[in-house]
Design an enzyme around this catalytic site. Structure first.
Site, short mmCIF file in Angstrom:
data_model
loop_
_atom_site.label_atom_id
_atom_site.label_comp_id
_atom_site.label_asym_id
_atom_site.label_seq_id
_atom_site.Cartn_x
_atom_site.Cartn_y
_atom_site.Cartn_z
N GLU A 282 0.82 -1.21 0.00
CA GLU A 282 0.00 0.00 0.00
C GLU A 282 0.86 1.26 0.00
OE1 GLU A 282 -3.04 -0.05 -0.59
OE2 GLU A 282 -3.83 -1.98 0.10
N ARG A 286 0.83 3.76 -3.28
CA ARG A 286 0.22 5.08 -3.04
C ARG A 286 1.26 6.16 -2.81
NH1 ARG A 286 -5.55 3.77 -0.11
NH2 ARG A 286 -5.53 1.55 -0.45
N ASP A 415 -5.21 -9.93 -8.15
CA ASP A 415 -5.51 -9.03 -9.27
C ASP A 415 -4.31 -8.37 -9.93
OD1 ASP A 415 -5.16 -7.62 -6.90
OD2 ASP A 415 -6.96 -6.39 -7.08
N GLU A 550 -11.86 0.73 -10.37
CA GLU A 550 -11.52 -0.20 -11.47
C GLU A 550 -12.38 -0.04 -12.72
OE1 GLU A 550 -11.75 -1.06 -8.26
OE2 GLU A 550 -9.63 -1.38 -7.83
C1 DMJ Z 1 -6.21 0.59 -4.95
O1 DMJ Z 1 -5.43 0.78 -3.85
C2 DMJ Z 1 -5.47 -0.07 -6.07
O2 DMJ Z 1 -6.13 0.13 -7.26
C3 DMJ Z 1 -5.26 -1.53 -5.84
O3 DMJ Z 1 -4.67 -2.15 -6.94
C4 DMJ Z 1 -6.58 -2.20 -5.58
N1 DMJ Z 1 -7.30 -1.54 -4.52
C5 DMJ Z 1 -7.45 -0.12 -4.55
C6 DMJ Z 1 -8.61 0.38 -5.35
O4 DMJ Z 1 -9.70 -0.38 -5.41
#
Ligand code: DMJ
Length: 659
Positions: A282, A286, A415, A550
């Site tokens: 994270e 970010r 994912d 998404e």
């Molecule tokens: C974000 O932090 C990123 O896109 C991550 O890959 C998946 N989760 C969240 C958004 O849904």
């Protein structure tokens, strides 16, 4: 037991009712009366009992019959679905069975008025209530508030514990009326003649950003996340997460004043010299990603220095026996560890930090970052336990092996592994063939094991596989896939990938369009049985919406590459729904608990940093007709929507060493 009827009362009634009849009728009546008198007391009691019983049943079933005939998808039906789930049933996949009569309260008059249906003609399951702008929202966990609608200048205003939730319609009312009419007549979203001009669309996103920022600035400045209803903040890492995530969005949206203020905070307040535990993935996507992209967009060295600082502090995570990083790092103490309950890391997490670490090496000429990141990919590439390129969700940090084998998803925990295979290949100038091979093989695996069609509309979706058993469950997170497939095609992968992307995009859009609020839940289950009436089912526990990006992310890619305006129109609808159901008038947007209840979506009182970092950024880019605004030939977006440059010259050591 009913007591036998009193003879005198019965005769009195019958005599009264007989008045004014013809002789024949009177005769028939008298004959009936004679027959009645011939019955024994017990027989009469029985007849009366049956009559009373029939009357009660008639009264009890009357409203649901009316309801059914009106074709109104009622709240009662939704509640009924919930009951089935609570019992652990499998309603989503069972054929429709006739339901026993039940007592249903009639809906309020406003709900009975012509339901406003949206979506393509075949899929008009979504019942958006017109004039529903007055939906009253209230913080989660509290009782439903009484409606307090006040008409002000024709705009419904709703009280939400002090905050005024104004249901706002950015579309001009007359145009919206016409839009509704067109849809009711069966015109699908393909009709783009009513799309707002580009400047209006872009301004609507800027306005939404400013509104979100207002709340953050007033109540959460310098903190991780805004709690817009409590007018407070929440901390995760204590590093100003929302502010950093939003930096490049402000730059792209040309919100100069806001950007300058945020930059000042980064320059004077942001310090990573803190003994806090942060999640490696994270904070990489970010914070490191956000700082690196802002550096590239602005050329301001401040952001690179901060990126180097956090990147270096994250390195201890890779000091593990297997070279597969731990999930958590204490950036002040320089120590790292797995979660308390396991020595496993999540596969998506350890394989979705590479774009950022590789870029950090590329821009600093310091190979330390890319070496550790590439080593993870090299090891995962060679691992056993995949199925046709699909990977399990967990990996052990001691032995470096996959764990929890046999379960495959493109949703949570796996994912962005797939996303980063393609994107690293693009970032590195399309030279790292192992990454491409793994990506192509995985897409074949998806096609072979996870792709199915729903009933009744035949929507294409991506389900999950658990030890050979297919489940039609799809996380909203999976909706990154249409965009990634389209990106791959743009960079030379087969046309079939784009075709797949278009079809999956429709399914993701329907996850919004078929919900009463026009917002997707976190997870849906697609129906696969012939005879189903709805494509999408949502379990009670899955009805939340976290303002995730998404779907709008994929809409952006699809629009960029196809120029089909229907994608912009879909995004426009989604923005309207965010404004209608998640916007808090004192500033900010909130995630909600129930996308199926437009009357009470039940706010969770949290604005995730990715709403500013990703959702609004992708909406802005989707609405822009300028293909040079973050050109996809020059930039590749990390999984948090931070654009990083595509290298024109592959960085030395960028490619994973040959096995
Ligand atoms: C974000 O932090 C990123 O896109 C991550 O890959 C998946 N989760 C969240 C958004 O849904």
């Amino acid at each position: 037991m009913l007591s036998p009827p009193r003879k005198d009362l019965v005769s009195l009634n019958l005599i009264e009712q007989g008045g004014g009849y013809t002789n024949a009728k009177q005769w028939r009546r008298q004959s009936c009366w004679r027959k009645w008198k011939q019955l024994s007391r017990l027989q009469r009691s029985l007849v009366l009992f049956i009559v009373v019983l029939l009357w009660i049943c008639g009264v009890a079933t009357y409203p649901s019959l009316i309801d059914h005939l009106r074709g109104v998808s009622s709240r009662a039906q939704l509640e009924d679905e919930g009951d089935v789930e609570k019992d652990g049933g499998v309603k989503p996949f069972a054929p429709e069975l006739p339901k026993p009569p039940r007592l249903v309260l009639p809906e309020p008059p406003s709900e009975r008025k012509a339901p406003h249906k949206r979506g393509p003609p075949l899929l008009q399951n979504r019942q958006q209530k017109k004039g529903n702008a007055s939906a009253v929202l209230q913080p989660a966990g509290e009782g439903k508030p009484e409606p307090k609608n006040v008409e002000e200048d024709g705009k419904p205003v709703v009280s939400w514990r002090g905050a005024m939730i104004e249901a706002e319609h950015a579309t001009e009312p007359a145009a919206k009326e016409k839009e509704d009419k067109d849809k009711a007549e069966g015109e699908a979203v393909e009709n783009t003649s009513l799309l707002e001009p580009e400047a209006v669309r872009l301004e609507a996103v800027r306005e939404a950003f400013r509104h979100a920022w207002k709340g953050y600035k007033e109540f959460a400045w310098g903190h991780d996340e805004l709690k817009p209803l409590a007018k407070a903040y929440g901390e995760w890492f204590g590093l100003g997460l929302t502010l950093i995530d939003a930096l490049d969005t402000m730059w792209i949206l040309e919100l100069k004043e806001e950007f300058e203020e945020a930059k000042q905070w980064v320059a004077t307040e942001l310090s990573f010299n803190k003994k806090v535990d942060v999640n490696l993935f994270e904070s990489t996507i970010r914070i490191l990603g956000g700082l690196l992209s802002t550096y590239h967009l602005t050329g301001d060295r401040l952001f690179l220095d901060k990126a180097i600082d956090i990147g270096t502090r994250l390195l201890p995570a890779f000091n593990t026996p297997s070279k597969i990083p731990y999930s958590d790092v204490n950036i002040g103490a320089g120590t790292a560890h797995p979660p308390r309950w396991t020595s496993d890391s999540t596969v998506a997490e350890v394989t979705s930090i590479q774009l950022e670490f590789r870029e950090l090496s590329h821009v600093t000429n310091d190979p330390r970052y890319q070496l550790v990141a590439n080593e993870v990919m090299r090891r995962v590439h060679k691992l056993e336990g995949k199925q046709d390129g699909l990977v399990p969700m967990f990996i052990n940090t001691n032995n470096g092996q996959f764990t929890h084998l046999g379960v495959f998803t493109l949703g949570a925990r796996a994912d962005s592994y797939y996303e980063y295979l393609l994107k690293q290949w693009i970032q590195g100038g399309k030279q790292e063939t192992e990454l491409l091979e793994d990506y192509l093989q995985a897409i074949e695996g998806v096609k072979k094991h996870l792709l199915k069609r729903s009933s009744p509309s035949g929507l294409l979706f991506v389900g999950e596989l658990s030890h050979g058993h297919f489940s039609p469950k799809m996380d909203h997170l999976v909706c990154f896939l249409p965009g990634t497939l389209a990106l791959g095609h743009h960079h030379g992968l087969p046309a079939e990938h784009l075709e797949l992307a278009k079809q999956l995009m429709e399914g993701c859009y329907q996850m919004y369009a078929q919900m009463e609020t026009g917002l997707s839940p976190e997870i849906v289950h697609f129906n696969m049985h012939s005879g189903s009436t709805q494509d999408v089912e949502v379990k009670l526990a899955d009805r939340h919406n976290l303002l995730r990006p998404e779907t709008v992310e994929s809409l952006f890619y699809l629009y960029r590459f196809t120029k089909d305006r229907k994608y912009q129109k879909m995004g426009w609808e989604i923005l309207q729904s965010f404004n209608k159901y998640t916007r808090v008038s004192t500033g900010g947007y909130t995630s909600i608990n129930n996308v199926r209840d437009p009357e009470y979506p039940s706010p969770r009182d949290k604005m995730e940093s990715f709403f500013l970092g990703e959702t609004l950024k992708y909406l802005y880019l989707l609405f822009s007709d300028d293909p040079e605004l973050i050109s996809l030939d020059k930039y590749v977006f990390n999984t948090e929507a931070h654009p990083l440059p595509i290298w024109t010259q592959a960085s030395e050591g960028a490619a994973p060493p040959a096995a």
